[in-house]
Design an enzyme around this catalytic site. Structure first.
Site, PDB file in Angstrom:
ATOM      1  N   GLU A   6     -11.447  24.693   3.126  1.00  0.00           N
ATOM      2  CA  GLU A   6     -10.302  23.909   2.617  1.00  0.00           C
ATOM      3  C   GLU A   6     -10.702  22.919   1.519  1.00  0.00           C
ATOM      4  OE1 GLU A   6     -11.701  23.649   5.581  1.00  0.00           O
ATOM      5  OE2 GLU A   6     -11.595  21.641   6.440  1.00  0.00           O
ATOM      6  N   SER A  59       0.857  -1.191   0.000  1.00  0.00           N
ATOM      7  CA  SER A  59       0.000   0.000   0.000  1.00  0.00           C
ATOM      8  C   SER A  59       0.895   1.244   0.000  1.00  0.00           C
ATOM      9  CB  SER A  59      -0.920  -0.023   1.216  1.00  0.00           C
ATOM     10  OG  SER A  59      -0.157  -0.089   2.387  1.00  0.00           O
ATOM     11  N   HIS A 110     -16.211  24.557   5.827  1.00  0.00           N
ATOM     12  CA  HIS A 110     -14.850  24.060   5.553  1.00  0.00           C
ATOM     13  C   HIS A 110     -14.348  24.598   4.218  1.00  0.00           C
ATOM     14  CE1 HIS A 110     -14.606  20.905   8.729  1.00  0.00           C
ATOM     15  NE2 HIS A 110     -15.920  20.999   8.652  1.00  0.00           N
ATOM     16  N   GLU A 114     -10.493  -8.751   0.566  1.00  0.00           N
ATOM     17  CA  GLU A 114     -11.632  -7.844   0.403  1.00  0.00           C
ATOM     18  C   GLU A 114     -11.676  -7.149  -0.959  1.00  0.00           C
ATOM     19  OE1 GLU A 114     -11.100  -5.723   3.996  1.00  0.00           O
ATOM     20  OE2 GLU A 114      -9.527  -4.428   3.182  1.00  0.00           O
ATOM     21  N   CYS A 128     -14.722  25.666  11.432  1.00  0.00           N
ATOM     22  CA  CYS A 128     -15.732  24.815  12.063  1.00  0.00           C
ATOM     23  C   CYS A 128     -15.548  24.801  13.583  1.00  0.00           C
ATOM     24  CB  CYS A 128     -15.728  23.426  11.430  1.00  0.00           C
ATOM     25  SG  CYS A 128     -17.354  22.656  11.529  1.00  0.00           S
ATOM     26  N   MET A 187     -13.905  27.889  14.673  1.00  0.00           N
ATOM     27  CA  MET A 187     -14.775  29.070  14.764  1.00  0.00           C
ATOM     28  C   MET A 187     -15.589  28.999  16.055  1.00  0.00           C
ATOM     29  SD  MET A 187     -18.329  29.541  14.190  1.00  0.00           S
ATOM     30  CE  MET A 187     -19.466  30.737  13.536  1.00  0.00           C
ATOM     31  N   GLN A 188     -16.080  27.805  16.366  1.00  0.00           N
ATOM     32  CA  GLN A 188     -16.889  27.650  17.580  1.00  0.00           C
ATOM     33  C   GLN A 188     -16.051  27.996  18.817  1.00  0.00           C
ATOM     34  OE1 GLN A 188     -18.438  23.619  17.303  1.00  0.00           O
ATOM     35  NE2 GLN A 188     -19.822  24.133  15.623  1.00  0.00           N
ATOM     36  N   TYR A 236      -7.608   8.842  12.999  1.00  0.00           N
ATOM     37  CA  TYR A 236      -6.418   7.992  13.175  1.00  0.00           C
ATOM     38  C   TYR A 236      -6.485   6.768  12.269  1.00  0.00           C
ATOM     39  CZ  TYR A 236      -5.000  10.653  17.274  1.00  0.00           C
ATOM     40  OH  TYR A 236      -4.600  11.659  18.109  1.00  0.00           O
TER      41      TYR A 236
HETATM   42  N1  GLN Z   1     -17.910  19.166  16.563  1.00  0.00           N
HETATM   43  C1  GLN Z   1     -18.431  20.359  15.973  1.00  0.00           C
HETATM   44  C2  GLN Z   1     -19.856  20.162  15.474  1.00  0.00           C
HETATM   45  O1  GLN Z   1     -20.282  19.057  15.223  1.00  0.00           O
HETATM   46  C3  GLN Z   1     -17.529  20.850  14.856  1.00  0.00           C
HETATM   47  C4  GLN Z   1     -17.363  19.892  13.722  1.00  0.00           C
HETATM   48  C5  GLN Z   1     -16.229  20.230  12.796  1.00  0.00           C
HETATM   49  O2  GLN Z   1     -15.281  20.910  13.186  1.00  0.00           O
HETATM   50  N2  GLN Z   1     -16.261  19.719  11.596  1.00  0.00           N
HETATM   51  O3  GLN Z   1     -20.573  21.104  15.298  1.00  0.00           O
END
Ligand code: GLN
Length: 534
Positions: free
Chosen positions: A511, A15, A509, A152, A383, A386-387, A56
């Site tokens: 990106e 791989s 996102h 598989e 995401c 930002m939160q 991971y």
């Molecule tokens: N855990 C957060 C949510 O579900 C942010 C998710 C993320 O960063 N993609 O809103």
């Protein structure tokens, strides 16, 4: 209309040979010759999609416009081709079985015994033909995950054997293998490739082209030997030597004439050379940057760079657009505390706080944002990033000391980030987030309005929690303002701090949409601001 042509890409020996990059590079060359091309990935695992997989296990989960949670290789496909992919571009064994079992429960098989051959293989074949049947593409490159010989992968190889038989010259197989260099013998060795091709032959598939990964150039003698023992033309033995950057690979494949050999085998013609001027000028800027800028990427999977693949690539694109190289400092959020943050982030000219789920490392992210806000360092929060910026502002500016996201602390007195109403009753984990592209109106005169140069944008989402609009007035009055709003739901998609030189948090996102042809404006402006930071 002529039917679409198919190119299957299988992998052998080991791989991690880079099937995704070879597939994307070939597709790029064919696109540059004027063909409409798309790339599909077949993944042999039993998860229905990688959305439920821990980073991971599988690196980043890449989200498409139509809200499919897919393999990170689709990110490479979009970055190379600058054409959106969709759910149809990523098939997993889980999805195939789910569909077959659902049909069986409905009685669609009319009492027949449902078997791997023909029912699973037919389902695979239908999924492969789906993109061709849209009429939108001339050529479909289908990459088969895993390595030939894996238990598989067998149904996929059988499906390819049948398709090769049915489609004849409308379809070819490229096998990517390894030609290792044995330093003790001072030689390149072809035996692993011979064995790998034999394994494919046992399943009834004769590869048409061999792409050989190697550390040293293939001599003509080696090429002839591989050709002779593997039943391919010498010109169809393609060298894929280790490259400095994945973005070099299309040109390396061009030098090896992979695209020409493919076109010949598919009975296609191309009278002009591939148009790669944008690609070449991107490479030129990538190779010879004029400046360097240090940006911290704060996340909790930083030991596994694949978990933030699209962000790292978007920073490369943005650096190139600024004729600079972005040096990413991967910083583990669990290592950051209020007490050490200024030491650990010293010298960085930009701070990016990554997306994520769950409590682990959250306080470190908040500490990093506190530092960036107070020290006027350019900040981009994506995401969860930002939160966290919203939580930090609530705690340290609004004085709501226990403010939090209800994801991390259910009973917080101040859920400044809260679960969406529509998510409250959702119990199933797979494919149930707010996913895919949503439109967002940009506030006139805001930073994002200037840098996007548009009034309305669409960006891709993947989350359950949102800015809590109950607190909107308080935030706005204190200097954190919403500058991007979803026109249908009034959800806050972007926050900015006009008093800070560059502070932007986005619920989506960005990106996922950065490509070589179109580096993302948000990343480009963030890197520009970082370059201007003293
Ligand atoms: N855990 C957060 C949510 O579900 C942010 C998710 C993320 O960063 N993609 O809103």
């Amino acid at each position: 209309m002529a039917s679409a042509k198919y190119i299957f890409v299988t992998g052998g020996v080991t791989s991690s040979l880079g099937k995704g990059i070879i597939s994307a590079s070939l597709a790029k060359l064919l696109q540059a010759r004027g063909y409409r091309v798309t790339i599909q990935k077949l993944d042999p695992y039993i998860n229905v999609d990688p959305g439920t997989l821990n980073p991971y296990e599988h690196g980043e989960c890449y989200v498409t416009e139509d809200g499919a949670e897919t393999d990170l290789d689709l990110g490479h496909y979009e970055r190379f081709l600058n054409v959106p992919t969709s759910q149809a571009n990523n098939i997993t064994t889980g999805r195939i079985y789910l569909s077959v079992i659902t049909k069986e429960r409905k009685g669609d098989y009319l009492g027949k015994t449902v078997q791997v051959v023909p029912h699973i293989t037919d389902e695979i074949k239908n999924s492969i033909k789906l993109l061709g049947n849209t009429g939108k593409f001339d050529i479909i490159v289908t990459e088969v995950g895993g390595t030939v010989g894996d238990i598989e992968s067998l149904p996929y190889i059988e499906a390819i054997r049948q398709l090769k038989w049915e489609m004849q010259s409308n379809c070819i197989t490229i096998h990517l293998t390894l030609v290792p260099f044995l330093s003790a013998a001072g030689e390149l060795k072809t035996k692993p490739t011979q064995h790998s091709v034999k394994m494919l032959l046992e399943s009834g598939v004769q590869p048409d082209i061999l792409v050989c990964r190697t550390e040293k150039p293939l001599t003509s003698e080696i090429r002839r030997k591989v050709a002779l023992f593997c039943n391919v033309a010498t010109e169809a033995v393609i060298e894929s030597i280790d490259a400095e950057s994945i973005y070099d690979v299309p040109l390396l494949m061009y030098k090896e004439a992979l695209d020409k050999v493919v076109l010949k085998k598919l009975n296609l013609t191309s009278d002009k050379e591939p148009e790669l001027s944008v690609w070449r000028s991107f490479l030129q800027k990538l190779k010879y940057p004029k400046n360097e800028v240090h940006i911290g990427l704060i996340g909790k999977y930083v030991e596994l760079k694949d978990a933030y693949k699209s962000i790292a690539e978007a920073l490369i694109h943005a650096g190139t657009e600024n004729e600079s190289v972005v040096k990413i400092h991967w910083i583990h959020s669990e290592s950051l505390l209020d007490e050490n943050v200024s030491e650990k982030l010293k010298g960085l000219k930009g701070i990016l706080v990554a997306p994520g789920f769950g409590e682990r490392g959250i306080e470190g992210k908040i500490a990093a944002i506190h530092y960036a806000r107070e020290n006027k360092i350019p900040f981009l929060g994506i995401c969860l990033g930002m939160q966290c910026a919203v939580i930090e502002f609530a705690r340290n500016v609004l004085g709501l000391k226990e403010a939090h996201s209800s994801e991390m602390k259910k009973d917080t007195p101040d859920p400044v980030i809260d679960i969406m109403e529509s998510q409250k009753k959702v119990t199933k984990k797979g494919g149930t987030m707010r996913l895919g592209a949503y439109t967002c109106n940009l506030k006139p005169g805001s930073k994002v309005h200037k840098l996007y140069k548009e009034d309305q944008i669409t960006e891709r989402h993947r989350h359950r929690f949102e800015f809590n609009n109950k607190y909107l007035d308080q935030f706005q009055a204190a200097g954190m303002v919403p500058t991007g709003i979803n026109p249908l739901s009034s959800l806050v998609e972007i926050v900015e701090m006009p008093k800070h030189p560059w502070f932007v948090g986005v619920q989506f996102h960005p990106e996922y949409k950065s490509t070589v042809d179109k580096p993302h404006p948000l990343f480009v402006d963030f890197v520009k601001a970082a370059l201007e930071t003293k």
